[in-house]
Design a protein around this motif. Structure first.
Motif, PDB file in Angstrom:
ATOM      1  N   VAL A  47       1.779  -9.400 -26.036  1.00 51.31           N
ATOM      2  CA  VAL A  47       2.617  -8.492 -26.815  1.00 51.31           C
ATOM      3  C   VAL A  47       3.207  -7.471 -25.843  1.00 51.31           C
ATOM      4  O   VAL A  47       2.467  -6.800 -25.110  1.00 51.31           O
ATOM      5  N   VAL A  88       6.442 -10.939 -28.997  1.00 53.38           N
ATOM      6  CA  VAL A  88       5.242 -11.725 -28.720  1.00 53.38           C
ATOM      7  C   VAL A  88       5.642 -12.939 -27.889  1.00 53.38           C
ATOM      8  O   VAL A  88       6.602 -13.638 -28.209  1.00 53.38           O
ATOM      9  N   ALA A 140       1.156  -9.427 -36.708  1.00 52.32           N
ATOM     10  CA  ALA A 140       2.300  -9.346 -35.791  1.00 52.32           C
ATOM     11  C   ALA A 140       3.607  -9.550 -36.552  1.00 52.32           C
ATOM     12  O   ALA A 140       4.588  -8.847 -36.313  1.00 52.32           O
TER      13      ALA A 140
END
Length: 182
Positions: A47, A88, A140
């Motif tokens: 990330v 990501v 996420a």
């Protein structure tokens, strides 16, 4: 439209462009931070955020290398954008089974490096790891959606304020007799 009103509209629009441009530019300056975690299987999630915590919306150029305790090495492997979120990234190739000391090195949009230990294994061997990976993926994705919604809301509010200010200015100019139809 008289000269005063034209100048006011021009200044208002210029200010709006400056505000929108400044907010977009300010988010993308400075060093980045990399957070590296294993997904419980054979993959690694990276990330990328700015040091201020905002997601990196630019393309991150980075590679992953790994060394195992028994002397094996893996990589360098290029990181690719993952479907889990805008900031990501995952390696182009999965890690082989084993315990790995993983190093991720980014070169763009700024230099950064992060290291962690990862266990790569078949997901069938670890149902708990599969559940944790699925939870991380949902978090996420939700974080990515929240930041997009927040940006759209801010832009909408700025446009609304600008339109209201322009309308108020036109009413004031008309009442003072400075705005005359010709």
């Amino acid at each position: 439209m008289n000269k005063t009103l034209r100048h006011a509209v021009t200044l208002l629009l210029a200010g709006l462009v400056l505000v929108l441009g400044a907010s977009a530019a300010s988010a993308d300056n400075g060093p980045i931070k990399l957070e590296v975690t294993g997904d419980g299987g054979h993959n690694v999630n990276v990330v990328a955020t700015w040091k201020n915590g905002k997601p990196v919306e630019e393309i991150v150029e980075a590679t992953l290398t790994a060394k195992s305790a028994d002397g094996r090495s893996f990589g360098p492997v290029r990181l690719m954008s993952a479907s889990e979120g805008q900031n990501v990234y995952q390696p182009a190739e999965p890690l082989p089974n084993g315990e790995w000391n993983v190093t991720v090195t980014a070169t763009k949009p700024s230099k950064a490096q992060a290291k962690t230990k990862v266990t790569a294994q078949d997901l069938a061997a670890s149902p708990m790891a599969a559940a944790e990976a699925a939870t991380r993926d949902r978090v996420a994705a939700a974080d990515s959606d929240d930041s997009t919604d927040s940006s759209l809301l801010k832009i909408g509010l700025i446009v609304l304020v600008a339109v209201l200010a322009l309308g108020a200015f036109a009413v004031i100019m008309r009442r003072r007799g400075l705005y005359a139809r010709r």
